[in-house]
Design a protein around this motif. Structure first.
Motif, PDB file in Angstrom:
ATOM      1  N   THR A 128       1.413  12.403   0.900  1.00 19.13           N
ATOM      2  CA  THR A 128       0.820  13.738   1.025  1.00 19.13           C
ATOM      3  C   THR A 128       0.633  14.447  -0.308  1.00 19.13           C
ATOM      4  O   THR A 128      -0.280  15.245  -0.466  1.00 19.13           O
ATOM      5  N   ARG A 129       1.480  14.212  -1.273  1.00 17.56           N
ATOM      6  CA  ARG A 129       1.392  14.924  -2.549  1.00 17.56           C
ATOM      7  C   ARG A 129       0.573  14.161  -3.585  1.00 17.56           C
ATOM      8  O   ARG A 129       0.723  14.376  -4.785  1.00 17.56           O
ATOM      9  N   ARG A 130      -0.272  13.293  -3.114  1.00 22.50           N
ATOM     10  CA  ARG A 130      -1.114  12.502  -4.005  1.00 22.50           C
ATOM     11  C   ARG A 130      -2.517  12.448  -3.425  1.00 22.50           C
ATOM     12  O   ARG A 130      -2.702  12.494  -2.213  1.00 22.50           O
ATOM     13  N   LEU A 131      -3.502  12.388  -4.294  1.00 22.17           N
ATOM     14  CA  LEU A 131      -4.872  12.258  -3.815  1.00 22.17           C
ATOM     15  C   LEU A 131      -5.038  10.935  -3.075  1.00 22.17           C
ATOM     16  O   LEU A 131      -4.340   9.959  -3.367  1.00 22.17           O
ATOM     17  N   PRO A 132      -5.941  10.873  -2.111  1.00 23.02           N
ATOM     18  CA  PRO A 132      -6.191   9.603  -1.416  1.00 23.02           C
ATOM     19  C   PRO A 132      -6.561   8.504  -2.403  1.00 23.02           C
ATOM     20  O   PRO A 132      -7.228   8.752  -3.408  1.00 23.02           O
ATOM     21  N   GLN A 133      -6.116   7.299  -2.094  1.00 25.34           N
ATOM     22  CA  GLN A 133      -6.403   6.148  -2.940  1.00 25.34           C
ATOM     23  C   GLN A 133      -7.284   5.160  -2.180  1.00 25.34           C
ATOM     24  O   GLN A 133      -7.088   4.932  -0.984  1.00 25.34           O
ATOM     25  N   LEU A 134      -8.248   4.592  -2.882  1.00 29.83           N
ATOM     26  CA  LEU A 134      -9.061   3.522  -2.311  1.00 29.83           C
ATOM     27  C   LEU A 134      -8.623   2.229  -2.971  1.00 29.83           C
ATOM     28  O   LEU A 134      -8.793   2.039  -4.178  1.00 29.83           O
ATOM     29  N   TRP A 135      -8.028   1.353  -2.172  1.00 33.19           N
ATOM     30  CA  TRP A 135      -7.522   0.083  -2.692  1.00 33.19           C
ATOM     31  C   TRP A 135      -8.520  -1.033  -2.425  1.00 33.19           C
ATOM     32  O   TRP A 135      -9.112  -1.113  -1.347  1.00 33.19           O
ATOM     33  N   LEU A 136      -8.683  -1.888  -3.405  1.00 35.80           N
ATOM     34  CA  LEU A 136      -9.466  -3.119  -3.262  1.00 35.80           C
ATOM     35  C   LEU A 136      -8.486  -4.255  -3.000  1.00 35.80           C
ATOM     36  O   LEU A 136      -7.612  -4.527  -3.825  1.00 35.80           O
ATOM     37  N   ARG A 137      -8.614  -4.899  -1.853  1.00 37.70           N
ATOM     38  CA  ARG A 137      -7.711  -5.993  -1.492  1.00 37.70           C
ATOM     39  C   ARG A 137      -8.494  -7.304  -1.445  1.00 37.70           C
ATOM     40  O   ARG A 137      -9.448  -7.436  -0.685  1.00 37.70           O
ATOM     41  N   VAL A 138      -8.083  -8.253  -2.261  1.00 39.96           N
ATOM     42  CA  VAL A 138      -8.731  -9.565  -2.317  1.00 39.96           C
ATOM     43  C   VAL A 138      -7.733 -10.626  -1.866  1.00 39.96           C
ATOM     44  O   VAL A 138      -6.644 -10.748  -2.442  1.00 39.96           O
ATOM     45  N   THR A 139      -8.103 -11.370  -0.841  1.00 35.54           N
ATOM     46  CA  THR A 139      -7.269 -12.446  -0.315  1.00 35.54           C
ATOM     47  C   THR A 139      -7.996 -13.766  -0.523  1.00 35.54           C
ATOM     48  O   THR A 139      -9.142 -13.922  -0.089  1.00 35.54           O
ATOM     49  N   LEU A 140      -7.340 -14.692  -1.194  1.00 41.62           N
ATOM     50  CA  LEU A 140      -7.914 -16.010  -1.469  1.00 41.62           C
ATOM     51  C   LEU A 140      -7.151 -17.043  -0.648  1.00 41.62           C
ATOM     52  O   LEU A 140      -5.945 -17.229  -0.832  1.00 41.62           O
ATOM     53  N   SER A 141      -7.844 -17.694   0.287  1.00 38.49           N
ATOM     54  CA  SER A 141      -7.203 -18.662   1.183  1.00 38.49           C
ATOM     55  C   SER A 141      -7.322 -20.072   0.624  1.00 38.49           C
ATOM     56  O   SER A 141      -8.379 -20.462   0.106  1.00 38.49           O
ATOM     57  N   GLU A 142      -6.242 -20.838   0.748  1.00 41.97           N
ATOM     58  CA  GLU A 142      -6.255 -22.221   0.287  1.00 41.97           C
ATOM     59  C   GLU A 142      -6.984 -23.104   1.298  1.00 41.97           C
ATOM     60  O   GLU A 142      -7.054 -22.793   2.490  1.00 41.97           O
ATOM     61  N   THR A 143      -7.517 -24.222   0.821  1.00 40.67           N
ATOM     62  CA  THR A 143      -8.184 -25.160   1.724  1.00 40.67           C
ATOM     63  C   THR A 143      -7.175 -25.918   2.577  1.00 40.67           C
ATOM     64  O   THR A 143      -7.514 -26.449   3.631  1.00 40.67           O
ATOM     65  N   ARG A 144      -5.932 -25.975   2.109  1.00 43.04           N
ATOM     66  CA  ARG A 144      -4.850 -26.571   2.896  1.00 43.04           C
ATOM     67  C   ARG A 144      -3.583 -25.782   2.615  1.00 43.04           C
ATOM     68  O   ARG A 144      -3.462 -25.102   1.596  1.00 43.04           O
ATOM     69  N   GLU A 145      -2.637 -25.879   3.515  1.00 49.57           N
ATOM     70  CA  GLU A 145      -1.387 -25.148   3.339  1.00 49.57           C
ATOM     71  C   GLU A 145      -0.558 -25.796   2.236  1.00 49.57           C
ATOM     72  O   GLU A 145      -0.292 -26.999   2.266  1.00 49.57           O
TER      73      GLU A 145
END
Length: 249
Positions: free
Chosen positions: A97-114
């Motif tokens: 509440t005591r901070r301006l709203p933040q816009l976060w960029l979330r990047v998820t990189l998935s592996e081709t295999r576990e």
């Protein structure tokens, strides 16, 4: 001596306070209505502007597809040059509440295999209100590297001392940039969260709206986040470790 006669106030004088009150009430009602209509119009405009925020970033991925969430922020999915799947999202954070709203960029990189590697992650300036964080759900606390910002580092308890040391070194480098919020390595992928923008003070404080002063997320920022997710992916080599249960995707 004749008595003085006091004349009664005229009806015109009696009406003046009432007219003033009615005029003021009408002005207040009009002002409130105008502010309300303006807020609704600006909110609609803001929702429309959100839909194009990742249009430029789509050029960085192959087979790029854009969908939209309930808040009209775009979700971009595509492939990087080696064929791995990248998911790019925008998160509007208004929980502090005591901070301006933040816009976060979330990047998820998935592996081709576990991959056979542990889950390990770090979160900068934790408040406990980061509903989007994976780190808060990890059971084992770790000693974080020294950085300018407070850092929460946790994992699933499967990392070796060597892996913790390697992870700490990379986290120290990443979080030297105060715009980095979270970095995570899991068996199925990696994730990086960066600040994309901060809310407009006027819209937030006066109209209680969440507006961000940009019409497009810079491709340089998205490219940097993808590269950082790739660095996290390359950090820990396969080891004889059971795959963790936490997912980056």
């Amino acid at each position: 001596m004749a008595a003085r006669t006091i004349a009664p106030p005229s009806s015109q004088n009696e009406a003046l306070p009432m007219i003033t009150t009615l005029a003021f009430s009408a002005f207040v009602a009009f002002s409130c209505g105008w502010i309300g209509m303006r807020a609704v119009r600006e909110h609609r405009d803001a929702l429309a502007e959100r839909r194009g925020l990742l249009d430029d970033a789509a050029k960085l991925l192959r087979n790029a597809r854009i969908a939209f969430g309930p808040d009209q922020f775009p979700v971009l999915v595509g492939e990087i040059s080696d064929g791995r799947r990248a998911k790019i999202e925008l998160i509007a954070d208004t929980m502090v509440t005591r901070r301006l709203p933040q816009l976060w960029l979330r990047v998820t990189l998935s592996e081709t295999r576990e991959c056979m590697r542990p889950t390990i992650g770090a979160l900068a300036r934790p408040t406990g209100a980061e509903y989007y964080s994976l780190v808060h759900d990890m059971p084992e606390w770790m000693s974080p590297p020294e950085t300018d910002a407070s850092l929460l580092m946790r994992g699933d308890g499967r990392a070796t001392a060597w892996q913790i040391e390697r992870g700490s070194a990379l986290f120290k480098s990443l979080f030297a940039d105060p715009r980095v919020k979270e970095a995570v390595i899991t068996a199925r992928g990696t994730r990086i969260i960066r600040q994309a923008a901060q809310g407009e003070p006027g819209a937030h404080k006066v109209l209680r709206q969440v507006r961000f002063p940009l019409t497009s997320i810079p491709t340089e920022l998205v490219g940097l986040a993808i590269a950082e997710a790739g660095a996290l992916s390359a950090l820990l080599v396969d080891d004889d470790i059971v795959a963790p249960v936490y997912e980056a995707a």
